[in-house]
Design a protein around this motif. Structure first.
Motif, short mmCIF file in Angstrom:
data_model
loop_
_atom_site.label_atom_id
_atom_site.label_comp_id
_atom_site.label_asym_id
_atom_site.label_seq_id
_atom_site.Cartn_x
_atom_site.Cartn_y
_atom_site.Cartn_z
N ARG A 126 0.85 -1.20 0.00
CA ARG A 126 0.00 0.00 0.00
C ARG A 126 0.88 1.24 0.00
O ARG A 126 1.88 1.30 0.73
CB ARG A 126 -0.89 0.01 1.24
N VAL A 161 -1.65 4.71 3.93
CA VAL A 161 -2.58 4.24 4.95
C VAL A 161 -2.66 5.30 6.04
O VAL A 161 -1.64 5.86 6.46
CB VAL A 161 -2.13 2.89 5.54
N GLY A 211 -5.57 2.91 2.02
CA GLY A 211 -6.36 2.17 2.99
C GLY A 211 -6.48 2.81 4.34
O GLY A 211 -5.69 3.69 4.72
N LEU A 225 -2.30 -2.49 12.22
CA LEU A 225 -2.16 -2.80 10.80
C LEU A 225 -1.56 -4.18 10.57
O LEU A 225 -1.69 -4.73 9.46
CB LEU A 225 -1.30 -1.75 10.10
N LEU A 231 -3.23 -3.95 5.15
CA LEU A 231 -2.70 -2.59 5.27
C LEU A 231 -1.32 -2.56 5.92
O LEU A 231 -0.76 -1.47 6.10
CB LEU A 231 -3.66 -1.73 6.09
#
Length: 334
Positions: free
Chosen positions: A7, A10, A53, A116, A121
């Motif tokens: 990702r 986040v 995310g 996380l 994520l």
């Protein structure tokens, strides 16, 4: 453009249901809120849903229409956690003239980097968080305790803790922050600088922060979000530069509600760091465009595609973000 391996963005900001109260006769109502939500949407304008995310904590009152609205931005954006023993985090926003009041109506479910782990994520390239300076120290301690992860960190001090008493904690955590971004009022308050909020005072606050030092060896960035003035972006090596707001006072009729604009700016800036190979000044243009879509209505902007099919351009409020970026670059001669 290199492929993503994780990702890109986040946020540890909370998902909140906002209850809005107005003093001008408008009906009180609810809408999706939370600084993390707006920051994630700001990044989503530039990035695929599976590269952005945040965690959404759902209580027993979480409505199907809220779920459906979030999923219009991409199901992959959201990592849902359920707790049927509580209601979804709620807050009241009271609007009295030009003043805005804010209070939580439920206990907060604070997120940390450890939340996380073992989720899609985990270990993003960029981590965004909104909290007090004292809590930022704890968050960065967790980041440093997770092996093989050194994200770009974007830190927003929470408004009600932007007080002089928090300055020592802020000074302590600043060497571990890559981008520090208070808004103008918050910056002046933290440094005990007198107002008013104008470009001169914003620049003075920014350079005070640079003198303290942000990032490893002072190589970080200060981004002071300043409403209709735009944002002042500064690094120790290259000095400071103003990036205009997309909607200026001359076309303020487009501005409906500025709630979440600063959060969306930072999400867009994060995406811009990727596309500009880490140039914070150029990245801030992406942030300005993200903020421009958020303030055109109450609540989150709409997302549609111009045609049906994979890979087609996405339209935000019926316009391409890239079109606005090109206009802003032309206006600023970038």
């Amino acid at each position: 453009m290199a492929p993503f391996t994780t990702r890109h963005f986040v946020s540890l900001g909370m998902f909140i249901i906002d209850e809005l109260d107005f003093d001008d006769g408008r009906t009180s109502r609810e809408q999706i809120g939370g600084g993390g939500t707006y920051a994630a949407i700001g990044a989503r304008m530039w990035l695929p849903a599976d590269k952005v995310g945040m965690i959404v904590d759902r209580g027993h009152d979480f409505l199907p229409e809220v779920q459906a609205k979030l999923e219009r931005y991409g199901k992959d954006m959201w990592y849902f956690r359920d707790d049927k023993s509580r209601i979804t985090t709620r807050a009241r926003n009271s609007y009295i003239g030009d003043s805005r009041g804010f209070e939580y109506l439920t206990p907060r479910v604070r997120l940390t980097p450890r939340d996380l782990e073992d989720t899609p994520l985990a270990k993003p390239s960029t981590l965004h968080f909104i909290c007090s300076p004292s809590r930022a120290i704890a968050i960065m301690s967790e980041v440093h305790g997770i092996p093989d992860w050194r994200p770009i960190t974007i830190y927003e001090p929470i408004p009600d803790r932007c007080v002089p008493e928090e300055l020592p904690a802020l000074i302590s955590v600043m060497p571990h922050i890559d981008i520090l971004s208070p808004n103008a009022d918050e910056a002046l308050a933290l440094l005990s600088l007198p107002g008013p909020v104008d470009k001169s005072n914003v620049e003075a606050a920014c350079h005070r922060f640079l003198d303290i030092g942000v990032g490893k060896d002072g190589t970080g960035c200060i981004a002071i979000r300043s409403g209709s003035f735009g944002a002042y972006i500064a690094t120790r090596g290259n000095g400071g530069k103003w990036v205009d707001a997309y909607w200026t006072k001359e076309n303020s009729s487009h501005v409906v509600d500025v709630t979440g604009a600063g959060n969306a700016f930072l999400g867009g800036l994060s995406a811009g760091l990727y596309f500009t190979e880490g140039n914070p000044y150029q990245a801030a243009l992406y942030g300005a465009v993200s903020a421009s879509f958020v303030i055109e209505q109450e609540g989150l902007p709409s997302l549609t595609s111009s045609t049906v099919g994979a890979g087609v351009p996405e339209l935000w409020n019926n316009e391409l973000p890239a079109t606005r970026l090109a206009r802003l670059r032309e206006r600023l001669h970038e």
